[in-house]
Structure formats: structure tokens, C-alpha cells
Write a protein that holds these residues in place. Structure first.
Motif, PDB file in Angstrom:
ATOM      1  N   THR A 437      38.245  21.655 -24.261  1.00  8.26           N
ATOM      2  CA  THR A 437      37.952  22.115 -22.902  1.00  8.26           C
ATOM      3  C   THR A 437      36.587  21.576 -22.488  1.00  8.26           C
ATOM      4  OG1 THR A 437      37.944  24.039 -21.447  1.00  8.26           O
ATOM      5  CG2 THR A 437      36.810  24.286 -23.551  1.00  8.26           C
ATOM      6  N   GLN A 438      36.155  21.897 -21.294  1.00  6.54           N
ATOM      7  CA  GLN A 438      34.858  21.438 -20.810  1.00  6.54           C
ATOM      8  C   GLN A 438      34.237  22.578 -20.018  1.00  6.54           C
ATOM      9  OE1 GLN A 438      37.777  19.368 -19.918  1.00  6.54           O
ATOM     10  NE2 GLN A 438      38.250  21.221 -18.775  1.00  6.54           N
ATOM     11  N   ASP A 439      32.915  22.593 -19.989  1.00  5.63           N
ATOM     12  CA  ASP A 439      32.230  23.669 -19.262  1.00  5.63           C
ATOM     13  C   ASP A 439      31.894  23.196 -17.860  1.00  5.63           C
ATOM     14  OD1 ASP A 439      30.867  25.873 -18.414  1.00  5.63           O
ATOM     15  OD2 ASP A 439      29.707  26.106 -20.269  1.00  5.63           O
ATOM     16  N   ILE A 440      32.719  23.591 -16.911  1.00  2.90           N
ATOM     17  CA  ILE A 440      32.483  23.197 -15.513  1.00  2.90           C
ATOM     18  C   ILE A 440      31.324  23.998 -14.923  1.00  2.90           C
ATOM     19  CG2 ILE A 440      34.178  24.827 -14.593  1.00  2.90           C
ATOM     20  CD1 ILE A 440      34.906  22.783 -12.467  1.00  2.90           C
ATOM     21  N   GLY A 441      30.856  24.951 -15.697  1.00  2.00           N
ATOM     22  CA  GLY A 441      29.745  25.767 -15.215  1.00  2.00           C
ATOM     23  C   GLY A 441      30.020  27.251 -15.385  1.00  2.00           C
ATOM     24  N   THR A 442      31.237  27.557 -15.824  1.00  2.00           N
ATOM     25  CA  THR A 442      31.626  28.956 -15.930  1.00  2.00           C
ATOM     26  C   THR A 442      31.057  29.626 -17.173  1.00  2.00           C
ATOM     27  OG1 THR A 442      33.616  28.287 -17.094  1.00  2.00           O
ATOM     28  CG2 THR A 442      33.792  28.577 -14.731  1.00  2.00           C
ATOM     29  N   GLY A 443      30.596  28.812 -18.115  1.00  2.00           N
ATOM     30  CA  GLY A 443      30.046  29.392 -19.337  1.00  2.00           C
ATOM     31  C   GLY A 443      31.061  29.522 -20.452  1.00  2.00           C
ATOM     32  N   LEU A 594      39.258  41.476 -18.385  1.00  2.00           N
ATOM     33  CA  LEU A 594      38.222  41.576 -19.409  1.00  2.00           C
ATOM     34  C   LEU A 594      37.175  40.480 -19.198  1.00  2.00           C
ATOM     35  CD1 LEU A 594      37.092  42.630 -22.136  1.00  2.00           C
ATOM     36  CD2 LEU A 594      38.638  41.021 -23.255  1.00  2.00           C
ATOM     37  N   ALA A 595      35.964  40.878 -18.919  1.00  2.00           N
ATOM     38  CA  ALA A 595      34.882  39.899 -18.791  1.00  2.00           C
ATOM     39  C   ALA A 595      34.338  39.633 -20.184  1.00  2.00           C
ATOM     40  CB  ALA A 595      33.787  40.444 -17.882  1.00  2.00           C
ATOM     41  N   ILE A 596      34.619  38.456 -20.731  1.00  2.00           N
ATOM     42  CA  ILE A 596      34.136  38.136 -22.077  1.00  2.00           C
ATOM     43  C   ILE A 596      32.600  38.239 -22.095  1.00  2.00           C
ATOM     44  CG2 ILE A 596      33.939  36.295 -23.812  1.00  2.00           C
ATOM     45  CD1 ILE A 596      36.782  37.181 -23.644  1.00  2.00           C
ATOM     46  N   GLU A 602      29.101  37.677 -13.713  1.00  2.00           N
ATOM     47  CA  GLU A 602      28.308  37.975 -12.510  1.00  2.00           C
ATOM     48  C   GLU A 602      27.780  36.693 -11.868  1.00  2.00           C
ATOM     49  OE1 GLU A 602      26.739  42.356 -14.040  1.00  2.00           O
ATOM     50  OE2 GLU A 602      25.335  40.659 -13.948  1.00  2.00           O
ATOM     51  N   SER A 603      27.375  35.743 -12.719  1.00  2.00           N
ATOM     52  CA  SER A 603      26.902  34.455 -12.185  1.00  2.00           C
ATOM     53  C   SER A 603      28.007  33.763 -11.397  1.00  2.00           C
ATOM     54  CB  SER A 603      26.461  33.532 -13.318  1.00  2.00           C
ATOM     55  OG  SER A 603      25.327  34.049 -13.955  1.00  2.00           O
ATOM     56  N   LYS A 650      25.139  41.870  -4.593  1.00  2.00           N
ATOM     57  CA  LYS A 650      25.513  42.899  -5.562  1.00  2.00           C
ATOM     58  C   LYS A 650      26.884  42.513  -6.103  1.00  2.00           C
ATOM     59  CE  LYS A 650      25.503  47.271  -7.254  1.00  2.00           C
ATOM     60  NZ  LYS A 650      24.451  47.953  -8.009  1.00  2.00           N
ATOM     61  N   SER A 651      26.883  41.905  -7.270  1.00  4.97           N
ATOM     62  CA  SER A 651      28.148  41.462  -7.870  1.00  4.97           C
ATOM     63  C   SER A 651      28.673  42.552  -8.780  1.00  4.97           C
ATOM     64  CB  SER A 651      27.925  40.188  -8.683  1.00  4.97           C
ATOM     65  OG  SER A 651      27.650  39.119  -7.815  1.00  4.97           O
TER      66      SER A 651
END
Lengths: 706, 326
Positions: A437-443, A594-596, A602-603, A650-651
Motif C-alpha cells: 500500500t502507500q500513504d496518501i496522507g491518511t497515516g 473503529l478509528a485505528i 481527526e486530521s 471541532k472534529s
């Protein structure tokens, strides 16, 4: 059945964990494609058409070829063919320096016979407009029509109706790192390419086809990349050209797009124009919807958008068509079709609510069957202080008027098959997680580390995550559709679990316990039934001797889920003397499973909100009907949000279940409608065309006064 | 950009002699380069020689005394924005400088460069569009897209002057010293700028062999209030949709004298004598300030896309006047 376990049992998953590559990125240490330099590198440049429509009558590369330092020049269009948009590729050069390459472009002789062009939807649809696609009749594609229920009967039942036209212009992706590649042929049969891409394996497979190589003889590397937003799935002309120039010269070639080319040819979000009529019953039910709309995806088609959106209308008729213009092609852009559709629908909802004399939030509640969003309405309204809104729009006093608005969105993001991954435990205690995979910026890099660390009782920084490289031959899909985390996470988890199981088999005899009685602690392995029996991680892995454990993962449907709801509330302040809209606050309530990693989730939401804000207030591709040029193919007049535009955001990570769901795209959807409705609530004049710039606000206020 | 030779300046005499034979464009001066470099990169200008002014001695300081300010042409925009005396007594100038671009650009951009910068017009800045300003036949804004173009003084070239500092200096009644082969001369900043009717190709009276060396600003009277208001689409960096430099000598709420100079709406900084007359000798209140705003734009001739600038300018003038009494 596999599961992510209870939140209370998670040591890492769901917590706020700093991005592993954060420090590298902010210190400039991280190497992007732009930063890659190879011994003997050449610099590639592409000559592009400045005119929108022309026959190529002559092309002579001789003078460019003769310039000292130029190593290769290739045509990218044949004499006799047409250029059909500004920015279309004419020829390319590779030279010893970037400056020589630029000089060489100016020595290429091109003769064009200019043809009539159309660069706006209005010009394209006008009677007698020049035909710009040979395969279409006229400049409009056949309408796609859709019908449900009985529209006429619906309108007959409606107590109020609204008829309006909503428009959003073409928006470009504005990737901070422009598209580009560094291509290097290792030998005649092996190609390595550093690519700024959101699909490492997609680029690999495309280049393998293009150069007729077995796929495993092309290696694509994307260690870090500076934004894609849907525009970077393939190598494109520039990637093919870089590889071609490299093969011709036998040297590495770096070819990155200029900012201007990035705007012109590297994709865009199509425009949208909707003529819509809708009706609601006295008790606030949407009852009829009739929409005719179009958009332009440039010279290509594909200008789809969502209509109606989110809210259910039983009787509806829609008719959509594409308009071709002489401009660069659209590409997928963060939630294709959704933000523009949401802007129109949420504006329409407010207009109907007002006619009904109903609170717009109440009107939404009646027409929204999604229980998650119903809960989000309550939470979001509380966070923004919905009761503070002007009950009569525009009724605030003073020069600067405030208003509050709401918008909604939905998305899929459930992930899918196609990822392979390995987790390796070495005797020295080190752990590697590898996938393509690649990190498009999502982490995703950090998310992988978190999952493996959670499974093995380690810290995320203990895990060496190797992604963004097709070399190991572990494919993963492109980062699109908000699918990356939900596709990768299950495979990584099962791989880590399998590796752990293997390690337990070594540890069992040492601790004199059956394997299924073993558990990981924090940096330890212990026996569940007798916690005095424990072994440190390093000691446990030391049992491996000369061997390593290396386990693959499998897709597990139960670990992921698709379908998210979102809602956002905006508070704005409109300066009625200057027409300037300042967004004071956005409350973004985003359904996300589920937010890993809660921090990077939030970002993601913050980033989506900022992108939505840009579309609401600033961004627009400006095409000049007179010259056929894009007038703002830069970052001076193509305005993206900067520091001064960013409001308090406010995320709210609204996690409704313990399965992984992607949220890359959805947070950019509801922002547009929320801001547009807040502007209306502030000044009492509706602006149905984005972006809401001072000229539009002042004009609208003047019309209201008149 | 095309290749050029690069000469470090040693004296004004050397600079003017290097410039003297060449006409426009062959030999060009560079200081901060924030405007020139983009023109070179876009091939709008293709000089053979660049003269680096930053090596000139004694042109990069600000001196302030009771009679006024002397600001060398090489003083950076940031230094003007941050100067305590300018902030206190020449507020409009400090505010105008602070509104320019971004910190990075303010740190290298100079006063002289800010005054002599070229238009931002999107037709002018496109190498492949041969517009009237560049010697072509038409100003493309006339039948084209004119959202950012002039509403006053346009004919026949409808650019707007992009400087923020120039309106402030004119409002403060500043003068400017120019060096040429024949020596030095001083003229009002207001007289420095020209309209396209006089010369469609240039924005000021500078000859090809002349250089701006210093700006002199008389000290405003103690009862002076001054403001720079700039409307833009984006917080930063962005050029003005319209701006107002206002300098008001006040006795209580009565305006004794008023200077009102507009930016972003005309090919040169635009003194609005009409607005000044409407304010001078008046007690400033809502209706007087509104009248001043209306007077400022009464001769405006907007184009297709910039009608909004009339309202915007009017409102900004009124707001500036009201600030004098708030």
C-alpha cells in the motif's frame, strides 16, 4: 469470529498516536519523488499546447536536439493530429540540467492551425457551437435519465415547491507535490520508478503493459507522497514519457509537472449545474423532485454528481448529461460527485424548510432515515449552539453578520480484497510489517504499526513498516474510495496474529504452558492461567535462533464495514460592506467505525473540512472564452485556503462500531452546504453559485436592497 | 528564464550608465526580485543584463526625525511594517506594508521594488497573450474576464496598480528621489505614477535609465489619524480587490484635512479628491462618511465582472472615514 476486541481491552487501537513519519516530514528529511536524485540523472520537461484547439501542421525537434546538454527529444503528438485543450502534450526533452531542458522546449518548432474552441459550458451548449469531439453529436452526451414514483402526483401533493439553479465550478486537485516520476532502467528489462502516486501497484502494472515487461520487472517506489486526492492513480503521459526518455538515454530521468501543468492536465473535479424543482408536504415530507443537470469534465465525459442526495424523495425524476469543452480532463477527486451534489441538496433543503416555515434541522430529521445521522444532528447542533442561529435569516444587526448552517453527507469506505502483507519477527526482537500500500496522507503507515504493536504487545515505534514499494511483491490496491485502511487493516491484523501464534509455539515449551494459554503483555509474553510465568519479548524471540517468523495475512470481512454518515455545522461571519465571508467554526461529526488512530482520523476530518471550505469560498478554475486559456493556472489567482481561512474545527470522531471504515473522503462533503446555508442565515440572501466570493456577496446584497 | 549576465552595482552612477543605452528591457534592475523573478520565469521580461542593486551602499536605512522620514529604496517591506516610529506616526504606511504578501516576501521585497512592480493582470502575465500593455492591439480585459480589473482611469489598459505602499505614501504626501545620468530629482509620489492614457506600456514616469533611490515622508501633524484598509478574497497572500489609504487631520470629530487614496481599482494609485472634499471641514458621522464613499466612486466605469468593486470601494472609503472618529 475475528474481532478488534473491546475498546477497554485496547492498549493502542483507538488512541491518539503521533504519525510515525511526522518528524521526518516537518524537518524536511522525508524524501518525496521530487527529492529523489540518482547518479547521472537527467531532467525531463514537456512542451504543451498553449491553445485550446488546433491542427498540428508542423513539428520540428531539430533545434532542441542540437542544444548542448540535450540527451533526448521525443514528439508526443503527430503532425496531422489535433490538440484539443490547453496543456496537451506536444513533445518532451531530457537534458543534463533542468535549465537546459527548459531552454530546449523553446527551441522546438510547432506550427498550429488554430480551430474554434469552447472552454465554458455555456459556449459549448450555445447554438452553432463548434463541434469539439469527433465521437459525439454536438458537445453534449446523451442524458442519463432516472425515474422513481410519480413526479406529477408528487407535486400535486406538495404544499410548497422550490425551483432553483445551483452551480459549482471546476475545481482542481492542487496536489502540493505535483505529479511526476523519476524513472531509471536498471538494464534493458528492469525498470525502477519513483512515483508520486496513490497506487504503487497500479503504476507498476500500467508501466509493465506500456513497455511490455513482466510486471515483476517493474519496481515502483513511493516512500512519501504530497497529495493525490484521486488524481494520481496512474503514471499518465508524464510517467510514460519519463520512462521512455530514460530508456532512450540509458540514464535516470526526473520529470515533475509544473504548477501550471498540474492545473491544466492533472485532473479536476467536474463542474455541476442543476436546475431543480422540488416539493414538500405541509408536514415537512419531501414529496417530489425533478432535476435536469449537467457538468463538464473537460474534453472527456464523466461529470456525474449525486442528486438527490442523503434525504429521501419518493417521487423523483433526474436527467443528467455531460458537456465537453476544450479543457483538461476530469479525474476522480475526493468523494467524486458528492460535495457538489451535497451543496445543491442542502441548499434546496433550507429553501424548502423556509417556505414551510420549519426549522431546517427539523425538516432534515423528518426526511433522513439514517439513525446515525439523527444522532449526529443532536450532537452537532449542541456543539455549534444551533439555538443561536437567526430565526429570521439576515436579521442580525451590525456590519458583520453571523449565521449558522448545516449540511450532510454519506460515503462507503468499507475496504476490499486484494492486499497481501507479511509480518516478520526476527530473533533479535525486531518486527517488520510489509505491504504494497502507500500513504496518501491518511497515516496508514502509523495505523499498520499500531495494529501490529497491539497484537504483539509492543510499541508502534518498535515496528518497522515497509510500504510504498512494489519490490517485495506484496500487492495492495490504490488509495481510492476511502478504502485503504479498511482494506489493509484486516490483512495486517491477521498476519500479525499468525506471526504471534508461531512465536507462541516457541515460547510454550519454555513457559511450560499450552500455546492457547499464552498472551502478550507489554513487551512480554505470559501464561494467562499463571501470570507469574512470563518471558520478555527479546528473550522470547531469541528462541528463534537462526530463523525468523514470517507470516502472511488474509482478508477478513468481519473486521471491516462500509457506509458512513456525516453532518457538519458551520458558523460564519459575513462582512456586509466587503462581502468577505469568514468561517468562524465548523463542527464536523463524522461516522467512522473503529478509528485505528484517533489522532490521524481527526486530521483526516480537519483536512476534509479545509478542502470543503476551499470549494465553498475560494476555488474555481477560470477559463477565458476569449483566448481559450485557463487564467488562474497558478496559486496566486487559483486560491486555496491559507492560514487565515482556517476556522476553529471541532472534529468529532463519531465511532458507532468496532469495525474499520475509511473516512478519507466523506469529511469534505457536508462543508459546502453547511457554509452556504450559514451565509444565507447571516445575510438573508441565498448564493446558489460557488465559490461564495466577495463579488457574489456584494452583488446579492445589492439585489436584495434594490 | 533566458540567460542573462549579472552585475553587482557599486554606485548609482554605474547603475545609470549601465542602464542608459539600452531602452526598456535589455538591462534591468533587481533588488528583492519578488516580482522580477516571476516575470523572468514566465518570459514576460527577457533582459540580457541584471543589475543587482543590493550591493549599493547606503540605500537600505530608515531615518526618522521631527521633519519626517527618509526611507532608502532598498529598505525591505518588513522593515517598514515593523518600524516603531512608522507604526506610531505613519500608521497608514506601516499597515499598508504589513498587508503586503507574506512574511517571506516582505523580508526580501523592497520599497523601490514595491513601487515599481508590474501589474498582476492575468492576461499581461501570460506570455502567450500579446496584450496592449505588451505592445499588442487590445486590452483583453475589455471583452474578457475582468473581476480584478480597473473601475477608474482604465482606458485603454484596464490593469490595476498592485502596490499597497504607494497609496499610503501618496496619502501621506510623500516625495520620491530619482537618480539618472543627469543627477537627482525629487517629485511627489503622486506625480510618479501615470495612467495608461499617457503611456499604456508603463505605470510610472521613470525613464529607462533612472532609478528610485529614496522616499521622503513629511511628519503628519500630531492630530492625524491614518488607516490602510485592504479588501481581498483571501487573508494572505492576496492582492487588493480594493484598498483605501486614509489620512485625516482631526479636531475632535471634525476633519480638518483629508487624504483619501485608493488602491486596486485603477492603473495607478487613485487620489479621490471628491472623497477628500466631502470630508474636509465636516463633522464625520455615518451620513458624511457614506457621502464620501459615494463621491469616491461617482465616476467609476465598471466592466463586465467588476461592478462589485464600486460598492466595495464606496464601503471601504466610508469605513475608513468612520475609523477616524471611532
Amino acid at each position: 469470529m475475528a474481532s478488534w476486541g473491546e475498546a477497554s481491552q485496547s492498549r493502542l487501537i483507538g488512541k491518539r498516536i503521533a504519525r510515525l513519519s511526522g518528524k521526518e516530514k516537518v524537518t524536511g528529511k522525508a524524501k518525496y519523488t521530487f527529492d529523489i536524485n540518482r547518479p547521472g540523472i537527467l531532467y525531463g520537461r514537456i512542451l504543451r499546447s498553449e491553445v485550446a484547439h488546433a491542427n498540428v501542421t508542423d513539428l520540428d525537434l531539430t533545434r532542441a536536439e542540437e542544444l548542448p546538454g540535450v540527451k533526448a527529444v521525443i514528439p508526443l503528438i503527430e503532425v496531422g493530429r489535433k490538440v484539443r485543450f490547453q496543456g496537451q502534450e506536444i513533445a518532451a526533452v531530457a537534458a543534463e540540467t533542468d535549465d537546459i531542458a527548459k531552454d530546449a522546449l523553446r527551441l522546438i518548432y510547432i506550427e498550429l492551425e488554430e480551430l474554434p474552441f469552447v472552454v465554458t459550458e455555456a459556449d459549448a451548449m450555445a447554438e452553432g457551437a463548434p463541434q469539439i469531439r469527433d465521437d459525439w453529436k454536438g458537445n453534449q452526451s446523451n442524458p442519463g435519465t432516472n425515474k422513481n414514483g410519480d413526479v406529477e402526483a408528487g407535486f400535486a401533493e406538495a404544499a410548497v415547491t422550490v425551483e432553483a439553479t445551483y452551480h459549482t465550478p471546476v475545481q482542481t486537485h492542487v496536489c502540493l507535490e505535483t505529479h511526476g516520476h523519476v524513472a531509471e532502467w536498471i538494464d534493458e528489462q528492469n525498470l525502477t520508478v519513483w512515483a508520486s502516486t496513490q497506487a504503487v501497484f497500479g503504476v507498476r502494472n500500467d508501466l509493465a503493459r506500456r513497455f511490455e515487461l513482466p510486471a515483476n520487472q517493474v519496481r515502483v517506489i513511493t516512500e512519501h507522497m504530497g497529495g493525490g486526492f484521486g488524481s494520481k492513480f496512474g503514471p499518465g503521459v508524464e510517467g510514460h514519457t519519463a520512462a521512455q526518455l530514460s530508456r532512450m538515454t540509458g540514464r535516470p530521468v526526473k520529470l515533475m509537472l509544473t504548477r501550471k501543468a498540474e492545473h491544466l492536465v492533472a485532473g479536476n473535479r467536474p463542474s455541476m449545474t442543476q436546475h431543480v424543482k422540488a416539493g414538500a408536504t405541509r408536514d415537512g415530507r419531501l414529496i417530489a423532485y425533478d432535476m435536469r443537470g449537467y457538468g463538464t469534465g473537460g474534453i472527456s465525459s464523466g461529470a456525474g454528481f449525486q442528486a438527490p442526495y442523503v434525504y429521501h424523495v419518493p417521487n423523483r425524476r433526474t436527467e443528467r448529461f455531460n458537456v465537453a469543452v476544450n479543457a483538461g480532463n476530469q479525474r476522480a477527486m475526493r468523494a467524486p460527485g458528492h460535495p457538489q451534489g451535497a451543496f445543491a441538496m442542502d441548499s434546496l433543503m433550507d429553501e424548502l424548510a423556509e417556505k414551510l416555515g420549519m426549522n431546517p434541522l427539523e425538516f432534515r430529521r423528518i426526511n433522513d432515515s439514517n439513525e446515525v445521522r439523527q444522532a449526529q444532528y443532536t450532537l452537532g447542533a449542541q456543539e455549534i449552539g444551533w439555538h443561536r442561529r437567526n430565526s429570521v435569516p439576515g436579521s442580525g444587526t451590525g456590519i458583520k453578520k453571523r449565521g449558522i448552517g448545516v449540511g450532510s453527507g454519506l460515503w462507503g469506505g468499507g475496504g476490499g480484497r486484494g492486499t497481501q502483507a507479511r509480518v516478520t519477527i526476527n530473533a533479535d526482537g525486531t518486527v517488520e510489517a510489509v505491504t504494497g500500500t502507500q500513504d496518501i496522507g491518511t497515516g496508514i503507515r502509523t495505523a499498520i504499526a499500531i495494529i501490529v504493536a497491539e497484537e504483539l504487545g509492543l510499541s508502534p515505534t518498535d515496528i518497522s513498516v515497509k510500504i510504498g514499494d512494489s519490490g517485495p511483491g506484496l500487492p495492495s490496491g490504490g488509495s481510492g474510495g476511502s478504502q485503504t485502511t479498511a482494506s489493509v487493516a484486516p490483512v495486517i491484523k491477521t498476519a500479525a496474529a499468525a506471526a504471534k501464534q508461531k512465536l507462541f509455539e516457541h515460547v510454550g515449551p519454555l513457559l511450560q504452558a499450552p500455546v492457547d494459554d499464552l498472551r502478550v503483555g507489554t513487551g512480554t509474553i505470559y501464561v494467562a492461567s499463571d501470570r507469574t510465568k512470563t518471558v520478555a519479548w527479546r528473550q522470547a524471540t531469541g528462541l528463534l535462533g537462526q530463523e525468523s517468523i514470517s507470516e502472511g495475512g488474509t482478508w477478513d470481512q468481519e473486521l471491516r464495514q462500509g457506509g458512513v454518515a456525516g453532518t457538519q455545522f458551520a458558523e460564519v461571519e459575513v462582512d456586509t460592506q466587503t462581502g468577505h465571508v469568514k468561517v468562524l467554526k465548523i463542527v464536523a461529526v463524522q461516522d467512522c467505525g473503529l478509528a485505528i488512530n484517533r489522532l490521524t482520523t481527526e486530521s483526516q476530518i480537519n483536512g476534509g473540512v479545509i478542502m470543503g471550505l476551499g470549494q465553498a469560498l475560494l476555488e474555481e478554475r477560470i477559463m477565458d472564452p476569449q483566448t481559450g486559456r485557463m487564467l488562474n493556472a497558478n496559486l496566486e489567482d487559483y486560491k486555496v485556503p491559507g492560514t487565515f481561512e482556517i476556522p476553529e474545527i471541532k472534529s468529532i470522531v463519531f465511532d458507532t462500531h468496532r469495525k474499520v471504515t475509511g473516512v478519507g473522503e466523506p469529511p469534505c462533503i457536508p462543508t459546502l452546504g453547511a457554509i452556504a446555508n450559514a451565509v444565507y442565515n447571516a445575510i438573508g440572501v441565498r448564493i446558489r453559485e460557488l465559490p461564495i466570493t466577495p463579488d457574489k456577496v456584494l452583488t446579492a446584497l445589492a439585489e436584495k436592497k434594490a | 528564464m533566458d540567460k542573462f549576465s549579472y552585475v553587482n552595482a557599486t554606485s548609482l552612477k554605474q547603475v545609470t550608465s549601465l542602464l542608459s543605452d539600452s531602452g526598456w528591457g535589455e538591462v534591468m534592475m533587481i533588488a528583492g526580485g519578488t516580482d522580477l523573478l516571476s516575470e523572468l520565469k514566465e518570459y514576460i521580461e527577457t533582459p540580457k543584463t541584471l543589475v543587482n542593486l543590493k550591493t549599493l551602499p547606503g540605500m537600505d536605512s530608515i531615518s526618522a526625525n521631527a521633519s519626517g522620514l527618509k526611507i532608502g529604496a532598498l529598505v525591505t517591506v518588513a522593515d517598514i511594517a515593523m518600524h516603531p516610529t512608522i507604526q506610531q506616526h505613519y500608521t497608514v504606511l506601516a499597515q499598508a506594508a504589513a498587508s503586503v504578501a507574506t512574511p517571506q516576501i516582505r523580508n526580501v521585497g523592497t520599497l523601490g521594488g514595491n513601487l515599481c512592480q508590474r501589474p498582476r493582470c492575468w492576461y499581461y502575465r501570460d506570455e502567450t497573450v500579446n496584450c496592449l500593455k505588451k505592445g499588442g492591439d487590445i486590452c483583453y480585459a475589455v471583452n474578457g474576464l475582468s473581476k480584478y480589473h480597473a473601475i477608474l482611469g482604465g482606458d485603454p489598459v484596464y490593469i490595476v496598480h498592485p502596490s499597497d505602499i504607494a497609496p499610503a505614501l501618496i496619502a501621506l504626501n510623500a516625495s520620491l528621489k530619482i537618480a539618472g545620468p543627469e543627477g537627482e530629482k525629487t517629485l511627489k509620489v503622486e506625480e510618479f505614477f501615470t495612467l495608461p492614457a499617457a503611456n499604456p506600456f508603463r505605470e510610472n514616469v521613470l525613464e529607462p535609465n533612472e532609478i528610485v533611490v529614496e522616499v521622503q515622508v513629511p511628519q503628519p501633524k500630531p492630530n492625524t489619524k491614518s488607516f490602510y484598509l485592504k479588501a481581498r478574497e483571501k487573508g494572505a497572500p492576496d492582492f487588493a480587490l480594493a484598498s483605501v489609504a486614509g489620512v485625516f487631520e482631526m479636531t475632535g470629530k471634525t476633519c480638518q484635512t483629508a487624504s483619501v487614496v485608493l488602491g486596486g481599482v485603477a492603473p495607478a494609485p487613485w487620489r479621490s479628491a471628491e472623497a477628500e472634499t466631502a470630508l474636509t471641514g465636516k463633522m464625520i458621522n455615518e451620513s458624511v462618511s457614506r457621502k464620501a464613499g459615494a463621491e469616491a466612486v461617482k465616476d467609476a466605469q465598471p466592466m463586465n465582472d467588476n461592478v462589485y468593486k464600486v460598492t466595495l470601494t464606496q464601503n471601504l472609503v466610508s469605513r475608513t472615514a468612520m475609523m477616524a472618529v471611532s
